[in-house]
Design a protein around this motif. Structure first.
Motif, mmCIF file in Angstrom:
data_model
loop_
_atom_site.group_PDB
_atom_site.id
_atom_site.type_symbol
_atom_site.label_atom_id
_atom_site.label_comp_id
_atom_site.label_asym_id
_atom_site.label_seq_id
_atom_site.Cartn_x
_atom_site.Cartn_y
_atom_site.Cartn_z
ATOM 1 N N ALA A 59 0.834 -1.205 0.000
ATOM 2 C CA ALA A 59 0.000 0.000 0.000
ATOM 3 C C ALA A 59 0.868 1.255 0.000
ATOM 4 C CB ALA A 59 -0.939 -0.005 1.205
ATOM 5 N N VAL A 60 1.927 1.272 0.814
ATOM 6 C CA VAL A 60 2.824 2.428 0.858
ATOM 7 C C VAL A 60 3.560 2.584 -0.464
ATOM 8 C CG1 VAL A 60 4.883 3.366 1.964
ATOM 9 C CG2 VAL A 60 3.092 2.349 3.364
ATOM 10 N N ALA A 61 4.000 1.456 -1.047
ATOM 11 C CA ALA A 61 4.708 1.521 -2.322
ATOM 12 C C ALA A 61 3.811 2.064 -3.430
ATOM 13 C CB ALA A 61 5.233 0.136 -2.699
ATOM 14 N N LEU A 62 2.562 1.648 -3.444
ATOM 15 C CA LEU A 62 1.634 2.139 -4.464
ATOM 16 C C LEU A 62 1.305 3.612 -4.270
ATOM 17 C CD1 LEU A 62 -0.841 -0.873 -4.788
ATOM 18 C CD2 LEU A 62 0.960 -0.188 -6.373
ATOM 19 N N LEU A 63 1.390 4.082 -3.024
ATOM 20 C CA LEU A 63 1.165 5.500 -2.763
ATOM 21 C C LEU A 63 2.195 6.368 -3.477
ATOM 22 C CD1 LEU A 63 0.313 5.839 1.048
ATOM 23 C CD2 LEU A 63 -1.168 6.431 -0.862
ATOM 24 N N VAL A 64 3.460 5.971 -3.351
ATOM 25 C CA VAL A 64 4.539 6.826 -3.845
ATOM 26 C C VAL A 64 4.815 6.611 -5.326
ATOM 27 C CG1 VAL A 64 6.457 5.247 -3.375
ATOM 28 C CG2 VAL A 64 6.813 7.729 -3.175
ATOM 29 N N ILE A 65 4.414 5.467 -5.859
ATOM 30 C CA ILE A 65 4.757 5.155 -7.240
ATOM 31 C C ILE A 65 4.026 6.055 -8.231
ATOM 32 C CG2 ILE A 65 2.984 3.441 -7.802
ATOM 33 C CD1 ILE A 65 5.251 1.689 -8.947
ATOM 34 N N ALA A 118 -0.304 14.781 -0.052
ATOM 35 C CA ALA A 118 -1.286 13.705 0.117
ATOM 36 C C ALA A 118 -0.585 12.400 0.494
ATOM 37 C CB ALA A 118 -2.088 13.526 -1.172
ATOM 38 N N PHE A 119 0.580 12.147 -0.126
ATOM 39 C CA PHE A 119 1.356 10.954 0.219
ATOM 40 C C PHE A 119 1.792 10.989 1.682
ATOM 41 C CE2 PHE A 119 5.752 9.511 0.919
ATOM 42 C CZ PHE A 119 5.559 8.138 0.819
ATOM 43 N N ALA A 120 2.289 12.150 2.143
ATOM 44 C CA ALA A 120 2.757 12.268 3.521
ATOM 45 C C ALA A 120 1.620 12.026 4.517
ATOM 46 C CB ALA A 120 3.381 13.647 3.740
ATOM 47 N N VAL A 121 0.449 12.601 4.228
ATOM 48 C CA VAL A 121 -0.700 12.420 5.123
ATOM 49 C C VAL A 121 -1.109 10.950 5.180
ATOM 50 C CG1 VAL A 121 -3.140 12.964 5.441
ATOM 51 C CG2 VAL A 121 -1.536 14.783 4.830
#
Length: 235
Positions: A30-36, A66-69
């Motif tokens: 989930a985190v990887a898909l956020l930043v990709i 949005a990624f940071a939040v």
């Protein structure tokens, strides 16, 4: 007439570890898909001297925000889930189903985060999708804690009564805070669709409730620890 019961299995370490490792993998994905999805804007070969760089970088800046939040929220959910797993010594099908329900909302974060970037004063649906995502995660965590602490305490390690009580209360108040705040915001938009002042004021509901419940939890924690000191430790 006596009934011969099968011996209760000892700590099924391997199966329980698979459950926890699978959850960790979903969090990582989930985190990887956020930043990709975050990409720098296409820059022209020759940048004019008077070019507004902020206008060029604004979409990327919003994506990073949005990624940071979302990263903070996912990290917090992972910490709470870790605290729950520390107290587990066994599992059953009910626990697996509730974990899958929780992980559904975790993997939904990349979608709701990307949708959040399309929120505008005339199109608030993405914002409500994001709030639903947060509420779903908190509801699922509370559901898991209720299942293992209230319904199936045999799934947890013996003792640690104070830690279990405080963690259960924290997850319960976290869910109630988000659910109540989300309801207040949604009802405000429904009842006053054209009143932007009321709509903006409704945003205060979630942080105000979070602050209120934070102090309630501190009081409960102090009272619980005081009671433990009086009666003696049982964990």
């Amino acid at each position: 007439m006596s009934v011969i019961k099968e011996p209760k299995p000892l700590h099924r370490v391997f199966e329980l570890e698979r459950l926890i490792l699978f959850c960790d993998m979903v969090f990582a994905v989930a985190v990887a898909l956020l930043v990709i999805e975050i990409k720098l804007p296409v820059l022209p070969v020759k940048m004019p001297v008077d070019r507004d760089y902020w206008e060029l970088m604004r979409p990327t800046a919003y994506e990073l925000l949005a990624f940071a939040v979302s990263f903070i929220f996912i990290g917090n959910f992972w910490v709470r889930h870790l605290q729950l797993c520390r107290l587990l010594q066994n599992y059953n099908e009910g626990l697996i189903h509730r974990h899958l329900f929780f992980l559904f909302f975790i993997v939904l974060f990349p979608f709701s985060t990307s949708a959040l970037l399309h929120t505008s004063s005339h199109f608030m649906l993405p914002f409500f999708i994001y709030l639903c995502n947060l509420t779903g995660c908190l509801a699922a965590l509370f559901w898991i804690s209720y299942f293992i602490f209230q319904k199936n305490p045999d799934l947890t390690m013996e003792g640690h009564h104070t830690e279990k009580t405080l963690l259960y209360q924290r997850l319960k108040y976290g869910f109630l805070t988000m659910a109540t705040g989300f309801t207040v915001i949604a009802m405000t938009y429904f009842l006053y669709p054209d009143n932007t002042a009321y709509q903006r004021i409704s945003y205060i509901a979630i942080p105000a409730l979070a602050l209120f419940n934070h102090f309630r939890l501190k009081i409960k924690k102090r009272n619980t620890l005081r009671l433990v000191h009086k009666t003696g430790p049982h964990s």
